[in-house]
Scaffold this motif. Structure first.
Motif, mmCIF file in Angstrom:
data_model
loop_
_atom_site.group_PDB
_atom_site.id
_atom_site.type_symbol
_atom_site.label_atom_id
_atom_site.label_comp_id
_atom_site.label_asym_id
_atom_site.label_seq_id
_atom_site.Cartn_x
_atom_site.Cartn_y
_atom_site.Cartn_z
ATOM 1 N N VAL A 50 0.858 -0.995 0.299
ATOM 2 C CA VAL A 50 -0.168 0.257 -0.019
ATOM 3 C C VAL A 50 0.556 0.732 0.095
ATOM 4 O O VAL A 50 0.474 2.597 0.421
ATOM 5 N N GLY A 51 2.355 1.054 0.013
ATOM 6 C CA GLY A 51 3.064 1.950 0.110
ATOM 7 C C GLY A 51 3.348 3.187 1.404
ATOM 8 O O GLY A 51 2.452 2.498 2.374
ATOM 9 N N SER A 52 3.514 4.052 1.481
ATOM 10 C CA SER A 52 4.256 5.259 3.077
ATOM 11 C C SER A 52 2.482 5.752 3.106
ATOM 12 O O SER A 52 1.603 6.364 2.077
ATOM 13 N N GLN A 53 2.053 5.553 4.459
ATOM 14 C CA GLN A 53 1.154 6.210 5.049
ATOM 15 C C GLN A 53 1.097 7.945 4.463
ATOM 16 O O GLN A 53 -0.576 8.307 3.857
ATOM 17 N N ALA A 54 1.628 8.690 4.465
ATOM 18 C CA ALA A 54 2.074 9.735 3.791
ATOM 19 C C ALA A 54 1.616 9.821 2.298
ATOM 20 O O ALA A 54 1.214 11.198 1.593
ATOM 21 N N ASP A 55 1.432 8.943 1.323
ATOM 22 C CA ASP A 55 1.125 9.275 0.339
ATOM 23 C C ASP A 55 0.086 8.108 -0.326
ATOM 24 O O ASP A 55 -0.159 8.497 -1.389
ATOM 25 N N TRP A 56 -0.938 8.419 0.651
ATOM 26 C CA TRP A 56 -2.367 7.411 0.700
ATOM 27 C C TRP A 56 -2.801 8.263 -0.268
ATOM 28 O O TRP A 56 -2.846 9.471 0.857
ATOM 29 N N ILE A 57 -3.812 8.523 -1.368
ATOM 30 C CA ILE A 57 -4.607 9.598 -0.637
ATOM 31 C C ILE A 57 -6.465 8.465 -1.267
ATOM 32 O O ILE A 57 -6.032 7.684 -1.938
ATOM 33 N N VAL A 58 -6.427 9.368 -0.220
ATOM 34 C CA VAL A 58 -8.108 8.388 0.544
ATOM 35 C C VAL A 58 -9.025 9.025 0.398
ATOM 36 O O VAL A 58 -9.055 10.255 0.474
ATOM 37 N N PRO A 59 -10.566 8.926 -0.288
ATOM 38 C CA PRO A 59 -11.614 9.214 -0.431
ATOM 39 C C PRO A 59 -11.955 9.766 1.069
ATOM 40 O O PRO A 59 -11.414 9.433 2.131
ATOM 41 N N ASN A 60 -12.377 11.443 0.917
ATOM 42 C CA ASN A 60 -12.985 11.517 2.310
ATOM 43 C C ASN A 60 -14.282 10.887 2.867
ATOM 44 O O ASN A 60 -13.707 10.939 4.390
ATOM 45 N N GLU A 61 -14.698 10.166 2.577
ATOM 46 C CA GLU A 61 -16.008 9.498 3.180
ATOM 47 C C GLU A 61 -14.976 8.208 3.678
ATOM 48 O O GLU A 61 -15.756 8.114 5.100
ATOM 49 N N SER A 62 -13.449 7.834 3.313
ATOM 50 C CA SER A 62 -13.003 6.716 4.344
ATOM 51 C C SER A 62 -12.732 7.588 5.816
ATOM 52 O O SER A 62 -12.069 7.113 6.546
ATOM 53 N N ALA A 63 -11.871 8.661 4.852
ATOM 54 C CA ALA A 63 -10.906 9.597 6.081
ATOM 55 C C ALA A 63 -11.050 10.367 7.041
ATOM 56 O O ALA A 63 -11.142 10.279 7.950
ATOM 57 N N SER A 64 -12.680 10.627 6.876
ATOM 58 C CA SER A 64 -13.766 10.612 7.987
ATOM 59 C C SER A 64 -14.436 9.702 9.014
ATOM 60 O O SER A 64 -14.940 10.402 9.311
ATOM 61 N N VAL A 65 -13.752 8.429 8.476
ATOM 62 C CA VAL A 65 -14.740 8.108 9.084
ATOM 63 C C VAL A 65 -14.045 7.445 10.828
ATOM 64 O O VAL A 65 -12.317 7.879 10.777
ATOM 65 N N ASN A 66 -15.503 7.416 11.905
ATOM 66 C CA ASN A 66 -14.739 7.434 12.963
ATOM 67 C C ASN A 66 -14.700 6.079 13.622
ATOM 68 O O ASN A 66 -15.589 5.790 14.510
ATOM 69 N N LEU A 67 -13.602 5.132 13.178
ATOM 70 C CA LEU A 67 -13.561 3.511 13.956
ATOM 71 C C LEU A 67 -13.542 3.631 15.182
ATOM 72 O O LEU A 67 -12.188 4.016 15.711
ATOM 73 N N LEU A 68 -14.275 3.333 16.033
ATOM 74 C CA LEU A 68 -13.627 2.703 17.233
ATOM 75 C C LEU A 68 -13.803 1.631 17.904
ATOM 76 O O LEU A 68 -14.438 0.763 17.059
ATOM 77 N N PRO A 69 -12.716 1.409 18.469
ATOM 78 C CA PRO A 69 -12.327 -0.225 18.701
ATOM 79 C C PRO A 69 -13.624 -0.418 19.198
ATOM 80 O O PRO A 69 -14.797 -0.039 20.092
ATOM 81 N N PRO A 70 -13.511 -2.234 19.742
ATOM 82 C CA PRO A 70 -14.372 -2.931 20.188
ATOM 83 C C PRO A 70 -15.196 -2.458 21.319
ATOM 84 O O PRO A 70 -13.620 -1.634 22.094
ATOM 85 N N ALA A 71 -16.239 -2.297 21.936
ATOM 86 C CA ALA A 71 -16.366 -2.910 23.220
ATOM 87 C C ALA A 71 -15.924 -3.521 24.519
ATOM 88 O O ALA A 71 -15.901 -3.394 25.525
ATOM 89 N N THR A 72 -15.394 -4.868 23.832
ATOM 90 C CA THR A 72 -14.472 -6.202 24.429
ATOM 91 C C THR A 72 -13.403 -5.950 24.725
ATOM 92 O O THR A 72 -12.531 -6.413 24.275
ATOM 93 N N ARG A 73 -13.099 -5.084 25.484
ATOM 94 C CA ARG A 73 -11.345 -5.048 25.859
ATOM 95 C C ARG A 73 -11.094 -5.852 26.941
ATOM 96 O O ARG A 73 -11.336 -6.278 27.805
ATOM 97 N N ARG A 74 -9.574 -6.081 26.852
ATOM 98 C CA ARG A 74 -9.238 -7.294 27.412
ATOM 99 C C ARG A 74 -9.214 -6.781 29.192
ATOM 100 O O ARG A 74 -8.283 -5.841 29.453
ATOM 101 N N PRO A 75 -9.699 -7.601 29.667
ATOM 102 C CA PRO A 75 -9.023 -7.139 31.177
ATOM 103 C C PRO A 75 -7.477 -7.055 31.642
ATOM 104 O O PRO A 75 -6.610 -7.538 30.767
ATOM 105 N N CYS A 76 -7.923 -6.384 32.885
ATOM 106 C CA CYS A 76 -6.869 -5.633 33.349
ATOM 107 C C CYS A 76 -5.466 -7.057 34.173
ATOM 108 O O CYS A 76 -6.654 -8.663 33.589
ATOM 109 N N GLY A 77 -4.178 -7.223 33.891
ATOM 110 C CA GLY A 77 -3.771 -8.001 34.168
ATOM 111 C C GLY A 77 -3.083 -8.574 33.251
ATOM 112 O O GLY A 77 -2.841 -8.347 32.076
ATOM 113 N N ARG A 78 -2.325 -9.306 33.634
ATOM 114 C CA ARG A 78 -0.984 -10.389 31.943
ATOM 115 C C ARG A 78 -2.064 -11.429 31.777
ATOM 116 O O ARG A 78 -3.303 -11.656 32.289
ATOM 117 N N ARG A 79 -1.412 -10.117 30.062
ATOM 118 C CA ARG A 79 -2.405 -11.215 29.013
ATOM 119 C C ARG A 79 -2.052 -12.758 28.819
ATOM 120 O O ARG A 79 -0.789 -12.601 29.378
#
Length: 505
Positions: free
Chosen positions: A424-453
């Motif tokens: 895909v090349g370097s991120q600085a050279d990406w030409i991304v449509p505004n629709e994708s660039a404006s997407v605010n994708l959040l991580p899932p709600a199922t976060r790993r619990p505290c403690g050693r993984r």
């Protein structure tokens, strides 16, 4: 002189140890960071600071987990732009939190439809990163018996909804109608339900290794496991029933358990050859093992690692295939050479122009070279000439390579890896449509619990952890190189007496 060492901040130490973590498979633990800082700077840091320094170094190289989810839509757009035919889809919930991901490179999809055996092994493994999830893979084998990745995806866990979503996307990616399509998996109920719903015309069979491990765990007999594998791999029904009757003698409950698992799901003798020689999900398990260290990466880094791995595979395997001078791949030629060495002295009696009765000393096989079948059923299943077919072809001066399936031809292998997988090349050279660039994708709600993984999976039924025995002291749990136990004088004297006896001889 202060115990906190305010100048030795975790970010400063992290930037110093960053080179250690550029290789994903490199293991540099917090205790190694403590030793490095002590030797180089004469400063003693705590374990918690060393751990924070390691996390800061990883963030500098790979970025944070949250940033990775934010970057994922733009990355997938660039991947589709650089690799035509690629299918990459994300599904999120009502709060814009990540839910599912499906990816399939265009070159892999096109070549699977035309050059690969239509047998797909599916499996899943857990992710080790900050957020919970499972990695789904769909793989097959190329003509040289190598793993060929078709598609992969990420879901919350192995449940009905996630498997159904993955198979729905897989169906749209590979096409609705593929003749004689076969799926191989373990006996997970969600997989069976999803295949029955999404691929009602496909054949679904089970991995004999997983069934064998269950047999080993349930029935504590020494020879049961080996007998089961022989019965599962038997080609003729007569041979299968002979071995199965021997299994019943150990425990009648084995008969009930294996019949409930359905012979048509695991016994080769009860199939019609659509499965080829793929009896296990080992090709999917091998891929999971290859990604063992990378499953802790942020999601966008994980997707890029898999793409880069496939890029290397395509280049190396195309180069290897271009050096094959024969009509068939090197693996297929090796299989034929082994069978020909065993069958060159067998007696071939012609029945007509195409059919022969070949006697191998123990039994016989009736071969039809025109239909490419044999009563031993090896020819029918493997789509490579069996020993009986090779003996018959030798008596007629027929090239045995013409009897093999087109899947094993060198030309098919070259076509399978002809199209390169582009980065895909370097991120600085990406030409991304505004629709994708404006997407605010959040991580899932199922976060790993505290403690050693947890990084090690829970062993399956019948699976035993390998125990290492030291060759120096004889104790279990370590090897000779890490042994620190003193050797008793009796063993030393015993060793010296053995040496003396040898000198005397």
């Amino acid at each position: 002189m202060r115990p906190g060492h305010c100048q030795a901040k975790s970010r400063v130490i992290g930037s110093h140890v960053k080179p250690y973590y550029e290789d994903v498979k490199c293991i540099h633990k917090p205790k190694n960071i403590i030793n490095d800082v002590r030797k180089e700077f004469g400063v003693n840091i705590s374990y918690s600071k060393a751990w924070r320094s390691r996390e800061k170094a990883l963030d500098m190289i790979r970025g944070g987990a949250e940033e990775s989810f934010q970057l994922l839509p733009s990355y997938l757009d660039m991947l589709k732009l650089k690799n035509p035919g690629t299918i990459a889809e994300i599904e999120s919930d009502s709060e814009s939190r990540f839910k599912y991901l499906f990816m399939a490179i265009g070159a892999c999809l096109a070549r699977f439809r035309s050059q690969m055996r239509p047998v797909i092994a599916v499996d899943a493994c857990f992710l080790k990163g900050k957020y919970l999830g499972s990695l789904f893979v769909a793989t097959c084998k190329d003509g040289n018996n190598n793993v060929y990745l078709i598609a992969w995806g990420v879901g919350d866990s192995e449940n009905n909804a996630s498997w159904e979503w993955f198979f729905t996307k897989l169906r749209s990616a590979i096409g609705h109608e593929i003749p004689d399509l076969v799926f191989v998996s373990d006996r997970h109920k969600s997989i069976s339900k999803a295949i029955l719903t999404i691929f009602p015309n496909a054949l679904h069979v089970h991995c004999i290794y997983h069934i064998g491990q269950n047999v080993k765990a349930k029935f504590k007999h020494e020879n049961v496991n080996a007998l089961f594998y022989k019965a599962a791999k038997a080609y003729r029904e007569s041979e299968f029933h002979e071995l199965f009757n021997e299994l019943e003698r150990y425990d009648p409950a084995i008969d009930t358990y294996l019949r409930e698992a359905s012979f048509s799901r695991w016994a080769r003798a009860y199939l019609d050859g659509k499965r080829f020689d793929i009896m296990t999900t080992n090709i999917a398990e091998c891929l999971n093992a290859a990604l063992a260290d990378t499953r802790k990466l942020p999601i966008q880094c994980l997707m890029e690692y898999i793409r880069n791995m496939m890029q290397q595979w395509f280049y190396e395997r195309w180069g290897h295939a271009s050096k094959m001078g024969g009509h068939l791949t090197s693996w297929a030629e090796g299989q034929i050479a082994k069978r020909f060495a065993l069958s060159q002295y067998w007696l071939s009696e012609p029945i007509d122009m195409y059919r022969f009765n070949v006697k191998d000393g123990n039994s016989s096989g009736i071969v039809d070279l025109k239909a490419k079948t044999c009563t031993c059923r090896v020819f029918d299943f493997d789509k490579l000439p069996c020993g009986h077919a090779l003996a018959a072809a030798h008596s007629r001066n027929i090239d045995p390579y013409t009897l093999s399936s087109a899947y094993y031809q060198t030309e098919a292998l070259l076509c399978a890896y002809a199209d390169p997988i582009m980065p895909v090349g370097s991120q600085a050279d990406w030409i991304v449509p505004n629709e994708s660039a404006s997407v605010n994708l959040l991580p899932p709600a199922t976060r790993r619990p505290c403690g050693r993984r947890k990084t090690c999976r829970i062993p399956s039924a019948g699976e035993e952890k390998m125990r290492v025995k030291c060759g120096r002291c004889g104790q279990i749990g370590h090897n000779r190189q890490t042994c620190s136990n003193p050797i008793s004088l009796d063993k030393k004297n015993e060793g010296s007496s053995k040496g003396a006896r040898l000198d005397h001889v």
